[in-house]
Enzyme design. Structure first.
Site, PDB file in Angstrom:
ATOM      1  N   HIS A   1       0.653  -1.514   0.396  1.00 52.40           N
ATOM      2  CA  HIS A   1       0.079  -0.389  -0.419  1.00 52.40           C
ATOM      3  C   HIS A   1       0.843   1.412  -0.242  1.00 52.40           C
ATOM      4  CE1 HIS A   1      -2.948  -2.468   0.599  1.00 52.40           C
ATOM      5  NE2 HIS A   1      -4.373  -2.099   0.913  1.00 52.40           N
TER       6      HIS A   1
ATOM      7  N   HIS B   1       1.894  -3.730   9.418  1.00 45.43           N
ATOM      8  CA  HIS B   1       2.550  -3.380   8.549  1.00 45.43           C
ATOM      9  C   HIS B   1       3.818  -3.010  10.466  1.00 45.43           C
ATOM     10  CE1 HIS B   1       2.746  -4.472   4.517  1.00 45.43           C
ATOM     11  NE2 HIS B   1       1.380  -3.446   4.586  1.00 45.43           N
TER      12      HIS B   1
HETATM   13  C1  LIG Z   1      -4.949  -7.619 -12.313  1.00 46.07           C
HETATM   14  C2  LIG Z   1      -4.327  -8.393 -10.878  1.00 46.07           C
HETATM   15  C3  LIG Z   1      -3.290  -9.497 -10.135  1.00 46.07           C
HETATM   16  C4  LIG Z   1      -4.694  -7.306  -9.958  1.00 46.07           C
HETATM   17  C5  LIG Z   1      -4.264  -8.043  -7.977  1.00 46.07           C
HETATM   18  C6  LIG Z   1      -4.628  -6.963  -7.014  1.00 46.07           C
HETATM   19  C7  LIG Z   1      -3.982  -7.392  -6.242  1.00 46.07           C
HETATM   20  C8  LIG Z   1      -4.599  -8.407  -5.558  1.00 46.07           C
HETATM   21  C9  LIG Z   1      -3.326  -6.615  -5.256  1.00 46.07           C
HETATM   22  C10 LIG Z   1      -2.617  -7.692  -3.937  1.00 46.07           C
HETATM   23  C11 LIG Z   1      -3.381  -5.555  -3.088  1.00 46.07           C
HETATM   24  C12 LIG Z   1      -2.310  -5.841  -1.492  1.00 46.07           C
HETATM   25  C13 LIG Z   1      -3.878  -6.678  -0.558  1.00 46.07           C
HETATM   26  C14 LIG Z   1      -1.020  -5.372  -0.921  1.00 46.07           C
HETATM   27  C15 LIG Z   1      -0.580  -5.527   0.378  1.00 46.07           C
HETATM   28  O1  LIG Z   1      -0.538  -4.976   0.778  1.00 46.07           O
HETATM   29  P1  LIG Z   1       0.190  -4.059   1.649  1.00 46.07           P
HETATM   30  O2  LIG Z   1       0.845  -3.073   2.124  1.00 46.07           O
HETATM   31  O3  LIG Z   1      -0.187  -5.372   2.935  1.00 46.07           O
HETATM   32  O4  LIG Z   1       1.978  -4.635   1.979  1.00 46.07           O
END
Ligand SMILES: CC(C)=CCC/C(C)=C/CC/C(C)=C/COP(=O)(O)O
Length: 282
Positions: A203, A245
């Site tokens: 994020h 985090h």
């Molecule tokens: C088209 C495609 C592969 C979309 C995937 C989008 C997706 C599920 C992104 C993940 C976002 C996410 C939950 C990231 C984790 O964020 P942190 O800040 O917890 O590391």
């Protein structure tokens, strides 16, 4: 977490260490004998490993012979630097301990009955605003709806940047494999398996990269520019408040997102490249 002290035989002999006992970190003296609870023979550092390390660190041995420094008064500068070979490890352990302590203290929205549990829904809303899916979907929609070549170019590059961000964060998370804080409740929507790891915050990378992108490519009035910066900062802060985090995950994430924007600029897809790509597709 394994105790740094237990891994470092030198630490019992007067080097500055960040000791851990019963999971609690403590600073120890640079000069006084340490480890009150260990047996006297260990306190004196007479175990073979410590003795070997001591011997290799002894000023006499480092200097080769006493004649190289005359009467032995005052060490050459390089010897002064080598006096404490574990300095970097100690500094990193101290930073890590401060990071863990700050992150735990700041995780005030980690669950509903936390001290700021009532703010948790708002934090989760901010979390969604920095999630990959709304950003990818929103950018794809704008790309589809845009009727100017410039608009399409900008949106396409943002889309590519978002994909690049996902790939790079996945790689770093998979390599570093740092666990999320113990107080985190893993109730995020749409996560990959690699998202069980916390370093860096995806994020935060997205917020920094998209924030820079919007500031550079949208003509925004000053209040809106301020809102973009505020939003990016709130996304980062909410990661720690939600307990998702540690502080360093977010700080590194901001830095990584900032650098990723430079990468987008370097790899910028121009209308010509775009036409070539579209021509190949058609
Ligand atoms: C088209 C495609 C592969 C979309 C995937 C989008 C997706 C599920 C992104 C993940 C976002 C996410 C939950 C990231 C984790 O964020 P942190 O800040 O917890 O590391």
């Amino acid at each position: 977490m394994p105790s740094p002290k237990s891994k470092n035989p030198v630490s019992g002999g007067g080097s500055p260490v960040l000791g851990s006992s019963n999971g609690r970190y403590d600073f120890m003296s640079l000069t006084k004998p340490l480890n009150r609870s260990s047996p006297p023979h260990q306190r004196q550092g007479s175990d073979p490993a410590t003795a070997r390390l001591r011997a290799s660190e002894s000023p006499t041995r480092r200097r080769g012979s006493s004649s190289s420094t005359g009467s032995g008064q005052g060490l050459p500068e390089e010897d002064g630097l080598r006096l404490n070979p574990s300095f970097i490890r100690v500094a990193l352990s101290s930073l890590l301990a401060i990071d863990l302590w700050m992150s735990k203290t700041m995780g005030v929205c980690a669950c509903e009955d936390s001290s700021w549990g009532s703010v948790r829904p708002l934090m989760k809303l901010i979390e969604i605003s920095g999630h990959g899916i709304p950003w990818l979907a929103g950018t794809a929609y704008c790309l589809y709806k845009s009727d100017s070549a410039t608009g399409q170019e900008v949106m396409l590059n943002l889309f590519m940047g978002l994909l690049l961000d996902l790939v790079l964060v996945t790689i770093v998370k998979a390599v570093v494999r740092r666990r999320r804080p113990a107080h985190n409740r893993m109730d995020m929507f749409a996560t990959f398996s690699v998202d069980r790891f916390s370093f860096p915050s995806g994020h935060a990378t997205r917020a920094a990269m998209c924030g820079r992108f919007l500031l550079a490519h949208l003509v925004l009035a000053a209040p809106l520019r301020f809102l973009v910066v505020l939003w990016a900062a709130l996304v980062g802060l909410s990661r720690v408040l939600l307990g998702r985090h540690n502080v360093t995950d977010v700080m590194f994430g901001f830095w990584m997102g900032y650098v990723q924007y430079n990468l987008i600029e370097m790899l910028w897809l121009s209308p010509q490249t775009l036409q070539g790509l579209l021509g190949q597709l058609a």
